[in-house]
Design an enzyme around this catalytic site. Structure first.
Site, PDB file in Angstrom:
ATOM      1  CD  GLU A 121      78.776 -21.617  -1.442  1.00  0.00           C
ATOM      2  OE1 GLU A 121      78.110 -22.087  -2.394  1.00  0.00           O
ATOM      3  OE2 GLU A 121      78.261 -21.008  -0.489  1.00  0.00           O
ATOM      4  CB  CYS A 122      85.509 -22.586  -6.143  1.00  0.00           C
ATOM      5  SG  CYS A 122      86.462 -23.081  -7.586  1.00  0.00           S
ATOM      6  N   GLY A 123      85.888 -25.766  -5.918  1.00  0.00           N
ATOM      7  CA  GLY A 123      86.857 -26.821  -5.675  1.00  0.00           C
ATOM      8  C   GLY A 123      88.270 -26.275  -5.490  1.00  0.00           C
TER       9      GLY A 123
END
Length: 163
Positions: A35-37
């Protein structure tokens, strides 16, 4: 630095493995998060794994939830997500800590190595990359924003390929 081949870890499937399983191969160790950029880097990591597999190269992903809780899921959820969303086939470990008191022994060794700016120490964020030679020596450290296809990373990989 000595070889990291004697360090063991648990796979995402709950099995025990050691880095000795990858002796003789070039390995890119990456702390990953769902769930990271930077999560789209999974695509480039899989491309590297595919492109260089026949020349003795592996990517190893180590899920970590230490950066703003961006890997909150269970190992099963991580495996499902990476497979369904990015078609990941490279090996993943069970979730680990890369910094702090609970730091995995592998990362205790990896973080001793300096990046291109001469800075060693804690992993800065998700998707930090460490390149291991076939003998298990850490030969490169690439900070999170270095994309998997970046020329400096690809060149470093090609320099240590055993085949």
């Amino acid at each position: 630095m000595s070889s990291v081949h004697d360090i063991s870890f648990t796979t995402i499937d709950g099995e025990q493995a050691t880095l000795a399983d990858y002796a003789g191969h070039a390995v890119l160790v990456v702390n990953v998060a769902s769930e990271c950029g930077l999560t789209p880097q999974y695509e480039g990591l899989q491309e590297l794994a595919d492109d260089y597999q026949e020349r003795g190269f592996f990517v190893l992903g180590f899920p970590c939830n230490q950066f703003m809780n961006q890997e909150p899921g269970s190992d099963d959820a991580i495996k499902e997500f990476t497979s369904a969303k990015y078609g990941i086939t490279f090996p993943l470990a069970a979730k680990v800590e890369v910094n702090g008191a609970g730091q995995h022994p592998l990362y205790a060794e990896l973080t001793k190595v300096a990046d291109s700016d001469g800075e060693a120490g804690d992993v800065q964020w998700n998707f930090e990359k460490f390149l291991l030679s076939p003998s298990g020596e850490v030969v490169g450290r690439f900070r999170p924003k270095v994309e998997p296809g970046a020329p400096e990373l690809v060149e470093a990989i090609e320099d240590v390929l055993p085949v």
